[in-house]
Motif scaffolding. Structure first.
Motif, PDB file in Angstrom:
ATOM      1  N   THR A  46       0.994  -1.209  -0.041  1.00  0.00           N
ATOM      2  CA  THR A  46       0.074   0.012  -0.039  1.00  0.00           C
ATOM      3  C   THR A  46       1.253   1.171  -0.034  1.00  0.00           C
ATOM      4  O   THR A  46       1.797   1.285   0.825  1.00  0.00           O
ATOM      5  CB  THR A  46      -0.970  -0.184   1.357  1.00  0.00           C
ATOM      6  N   LEU A  47       0.498   2.368  -0.611  1.00  0.00           N
ATOM      7  CA  LEU A  47       1.426   3.435  -0.820  1.00  0.00           C
ATOM      8  C   LEU A  47       1.080   4.401   0.329  1.00  0.00           C
ATOM      9  O   LEU A  47      -0.322   4.268   0.535  1.00  0.00           O
ATOM     10  CB  LEU A  47       1.129   4.368  -2.315  1.00  0.00           C
ATOM     11  N   THR A  48       1.951   5.248   0.701  1.00  0.00           N
ATOM     12  CA  THR A  48       1.910   6.241   1.495  1.00  0.00           C
ATOM     13  C   THR A  48       1.610   7.585   0.797  1.00  0.00           C
ATOM     14  O   THR A  48       1.898   7.886  -0.125  1.00  0.00           O
ATOM     15  CB  THR A  48       3.049   6.279   2.747  1.00  0.00           C
ATOM     16  N   GLY A  49       1.300   8.321   1.485  1.00  0.00           N
ATOM     17  CA  GLY A  49       1.240   9.801   1.078  1.00  0.00           C
ATOM     18  C   GLY A  49       2.512  10.481   0.558  1.00  0.00           C
ATOM     19  O   GLY A  49       2.482  11.380  -0.203  1.00  0.00           O
ATOM     20  N   LEU A  50       3.636   9.921   0.867  1.00  0.00           N
ATOM     21  CA  LEU A  50       4.777  10.202   0.243  1.00  0.00           C
ATOM     22  C   LEU A  50       5.085   9.585  -0.778  1.00  0.00           C
ATOM     23  O   LEU A  50       6.232  10.237  -1.553  1.00  0.00           O
ATOM     24  CB  LEU A  50       5.771  10.172   1.313  1.00  0.00           C
ATOM     25  N   ALA A  51       4.452   8.874  -1.441  1.00  0.00           N
ATOM     26  CA  ALA A  51       4.837   8.080  -2.573  1.00  0.00           C
ATOM     27  C   ALA A  51       4.983   8.742  -3.802  1.00  0.00           C
ATOM     28  O   ALA A  51       5.855   8.722  -4.484  1.00  0.00           O
ATOM     29  CB  ALA A  51       3.867   6.943  -2.831  1.00  0.00           C
ATOM     30  N   LEU A  52       3.898   9.652  -4.061  1.00  0.00           N
ATOM     31  CA  LEU A  52       3.999  10.446  -5.256  1.00  0.00           C
ATOM     32  C   LEU A  52       5.272  11.241  -5.477  1.00  0.00           C
ATOM     33  O   LEU A  52       6.116  11.427  -6.477  1.00  0.00           O
ATOM     34  CB  LEU A  52       2.668  11.369  -5.568  1.00  0.00           C
ATOM     35  N   PRO A  53       5.429  12.251  -4.363  1.00  0.00           N
ATOM     36  CA  PRO A  53       6.486  13.072  -4.433  1.00  0.00           C
ATOM     37  C   PRO A  53       7.791  12.452  -4.513  1.00  0.00           C
ATOM     38  O   PRO A  53       8.914  12.771  -5.185  1.00  0.00           O
ATOM     39  CB  PRO A  53       6.585  14.001  -3.232  1.00  0.00           C
ATOM     40  N   ALA A  54       7.946  10.999  -3.903  1.00  0.00           N
ATOM     41  CA  ALA A  54       9.402  10.293  -3.793  1.00  0.00           C
ATOM     42  C   ALA A  54       9.398   9.704  -5.110  1.00  0.00           C
ATOM     43  O   ALA A  54      10.649   9.526  -5.193  1.00  0.00           O
ATOM     44  CB  ALA A  54       9.210   9.123  -2.538  1.00  0.00           C
ATOM     45  N   ALA A  55       8.494   9.422  -5.900  1.00  0.00           N
ATOM     46  CA  ALA A  55       8.792   8.718  -6.997  1.00  0.00           C
ATOM     47  C   ALA A  55       9.697   9.296  -7.997  1.00  0.00           C
ATOM     48  O   ALA A  55      10.694   8.880  -8.473  1.00  0.00           O
ATOM     49  CB  ALA A  55       7.654   8.564  -7.889  1.00  0.00           C
ATOM     50  N   SER A  56       9.530  10.375  -8.256  1.00  0.00           N
ATOM     51  CA  SER A  56      10.361  11.489  -9.149  1.00  0.00           C
ATOM     52  C   SER A  56      11.769  11.323  -8.504  1.00  0.00           C
ATOM     53  O   SER A  56      12.806  11.674  -9.179  1.00  0.00           O
ATOM     54  CB  SER A  56       9.910  12.658  -9.653  1.00  0.00           C
ATOM     55  N   GLU A  57      11.961  11.510  -7.196  1.00  0.00           N
ATOM     56  CA  GLU A  57      12.976  11.697  -6.320  1.00  0.00           C
ATOM     57  C   GLU A  57      13.855  10.562  -6.391  1.00  0.00           C
ATOM     58  O   GLU A  57      15.142  10.453  -6.679  1.00  0.00           O
ATOM     59  CB  GLU A  57      12.772  12.204  -4.883  1.00  0.00           C
ATOM     60  N   ILE A  58      13.179   9.212  -6.436  1.00  0.00           N
ATOM     61  CA  ILE A  58      14.130   8.189  -6.443  1.00  0.00           C
ATOM     62  C   ILE A  58      14.506   8.002  -8.066  1.00  0.00           C
ATOM     63  O   ILE A  58      15.630   7.315  -8.151  1.00  0.00           O
ATOM     64  CB  ILE A  58      12.915   7.079  -6.053  1.00  0.00           C
ATOM     65  N   VAL A  59      13.639   8.319  -9.013  1.00  0.00           N
ATOM     66  CA  VAL A  59      14.398   7.962 -10.322  1.00  0.00           C
ATOM     67  C   VAL A  59      15.331   8.923 -10.354  1.00  0.00           C
ATOM     68  O   VAL A  59      16.554   8.519 -11.217  1.00  0.00           O
ATOM     69  CB  VAL A  59      13.009   8.679 -11.258  1.00  0.00           C
ATOM     70  N   ASP A  60      15.308  10.198 -10.122  1.00  0.00           N
ATOM     71  CA  ASP A  60      16.760  11.053 -10.314  1.00  0.00           C
ATOM     72  C   ASP A  60      17.653  10.516  -9.518  1.00  0.00           C
ATOM     73  O   ASP A  60      18.909  10.647  -9.482  1.00  0.00           O
ATOM     74  CB  ASP A  60      16.435  12.388  -9.535  1.00  0.00           C
TER      75      ASP A  60
END
Length: 525
Positions: A46-60
């Motif tokens: 299950t995704l947390t509320g931080l998943a969306l902003p974290a996705a692009s940061e993890i890609v970078d």
């Protein structure tokens, strides 16, 4: 789905700090930093509320991390995409997909066994809309056939008009069905509703993701998996299922006193005409040395004992090679996922030795509970003598294979949750690599073993416990099989100990490598 309402609790600055902490962590702190990052964005699927902003940061972060750490980030991106794989217009999945060019560029620099390559392949398996691009890039890697077939299957879209269900474990490439087996598959698939077809397709996909994810995670965390001995494919050797020798009630008669009717619990009569419960006025068929206690024929019902035997023969013909596939190709890979056996620390020889050293029967028959295709039935027979042994399972194709290999051992089709044996009638019970097949009722099965064992008799088992790492635990849980399409449910060691104590048994030995658990318990007086 509204991005603001669903993912409003996370900020990119917080996500960036966690990614930076991970990429800059000293080697000794990598695992703990990764765990903090994972738990901040993902909670067991299950995704947390931080998943969306974290996705692009993890890609970078892929560009700043070393190869092994980039592999861990790729696994995490795969988990984020998988969590909302079937959510329309998922913003998190879309954010992960934005890194596609970067993933393919990184993959172009990899060798197939490298940690980063394995992490990227697991990640890419979640984007069938990019199938052509992904497969074109992967073709340069020259992946092993099984790995390529898993990726290919995950990148396929369901064709409702011609669904290809089942036969994905351990890899689609291992399944080479006969014409009769293909016809069997088409028949059961044709009986499904459109909704059931979709559910089965998604379960199959999740099963393959679980294998790919477990392999990738092990590789980036612990190193390249040990090679397992490759056995010849049954189709290449011309191997056939040994014909189970014809045998009737006489094969089971030496153990007759231990049996009871599954319906009324009275004793059974093993006469020349069949196995019968006089109280229920029911006859149970015995065909090829297999007693089927799941489908009795009552005196009042239409049909005859011969008709029941014919029905049993028809069922034995369904997927007759399943036992061969299981022993040669399916079980070794299952041990990797469920037992964390990617290092091959547990070998078949080690399992054999444990059984031989710990099965210590008192008087009475020895039961191989959930015996499957009989690989370990033979080991038990060598340890205690085939004349003492009874094999029990619910799978007729497996029992057919067992009987073909071990014609001196009788087999019984019955439930592990209500054993067809009298109280204190068995000298020993072995349940090897099977308790997880009925996890919701494992406590009931263990209680039944305790009821049936004589004092001093041993219960020897091998099963699996949950990994303490939440990511690997997710891959264990995501594995599904026909008896449990919702996914695998394993155990905590303390729960097993509690069930054994409640069943009147005392643990005499407990050990295991990875997430295996080997236990020998003794029925108290």
């Amino acid at each position: 789905m509204s991005v603001d309402s669903t993912y409003a609790t996370g900020t990119r600055a917080t996500a960036g700090a966690l990614v930076e902490e991970f990429t800059a962590a000293p080697d000794a702190g990598v695992r703990e930093a990764y765990r903090r990052l994972v738990e901040a964005v993902w909670d067991g699927g299950t995704l947390t509320g931080l998943a969306l902003p974290a996705a692009s940061e993890i890609v970078d972060g892929l560009d700043r991390a070393g190869e092994d750490r980039a592999g861990l980030l790729a696994v995490l991106l795969g988990l984020l995409a998988e969590a909302e794989a079937y959510v329309p217009d998922s913003p998190v999945r879309a954010a992960v997909r934005q890194g596609m060019d970067r993933y393919l560029d990184l993959l172009d620099r990899c060798e197939p066994d490298e940690p980063l390559a394995q992490g990227l392949i697991y990640l890419l398996a979640h984007f069938p809309e990019d199938r052509d691009r992904i497969l074109a890039q992967v073709s340069r890697l020259e992946l092993p056939v099984d790995d390529l077939s898993r990726l290919d299957r995950c990148l396929r879209e369901l064709d409702p008009a011609d669904p290809d269900l089942g036969r994905v474990w351990p890899a689609p490439s291992v399944w080479r069905l006969t014409d009769e087996e293909r016809a069997f598959d088409k028949a059961w698939i044709a009986s499904l509703s459109p909704e059931q077809i979709t559910v089965n397709w998604r379960n199959d996909t999740r099963n393959v993701w679980a294998y790919m994810g477990a392999k990738a995670y092990w590789t980036v965390r612990d190193g390249v998996p040990a090679a397992i001995p490759r056995v010849p494919h049954p189709a290449d050797t011309g191997a056939t299922v040994p014909s189970a020798a014809e045998a009737g009630p006489e094969l089971l008669r030496p153990h007759a006193a231990a049996f009871r009717c599954p319906a009324c619990h009275d004793g059974l009569d093993f006469g020349a005409g069949g196995v019968r419960c006089e109280r229920c006025a029911v006859t149970y068929p015995v065909t090829r040395g297999i007693l089927d206690l799941t489908e009795g024929i009552s005196d009042a019902a239409a049909g005859t004992g011969d008709e029941a035997s014919a029905n049993l023969l028809r069922k034995l013909a369904e997927m007759p090679t399943m036992g061969l596939y299981y022993e040669a190709l399916m079980r070794p890979e299952f041990l990797r996922v469920a037992g964390s056996n990617w290092d091959a620390a547990v070998t078949p020889a080690a399992e054999d030795a444990y059984i031989a050293a710990h099965v210590r029967p008192v008087d009475g028959p020895v039961l191989d509970l959930a015996a499957g295709a009989g690989r370990w039935t033979g080991v038990i027979a060598q340890a205690v003598g085939a004349e003492r042994l009874v094999a029990l399972d619910m799978g007729l194709p497996m029992l057919n294979t067992l009987r073909g290999k071990l014609p001196e051992v009788p087999a019984v089709r019955a439930s592990a949750l209500e054993l067809p044996f009298e109280d204190a009638s068995l000298g020993a019970v072995v349940c090897w690599n099977a308790l997880q097949a009925f996890p919701d009722d494992a406590g009931t099965a263990i209680a039944e073993v305790g009821r049936c064992l004589r004092p001093g008799g041993t219960f020897t088992l091998m099963t699996f416990v949950w990994d303490t790492d939440p990511v690997y635990r997710h891959f264990q849980a995501a594995h599904s099989f026909p008896g449990r399409p919702a996914g695998m449910l394993l155990f905590e060691a303390e729960q097993l100990r509690t069930w054994l104590a409640e069943a009147g048994m005392v643990i005499r030995e407990e050990s295991g490598s990875g997430t295996f658990v080997f236990i020998t318990a003794e029925r108290a007086a």
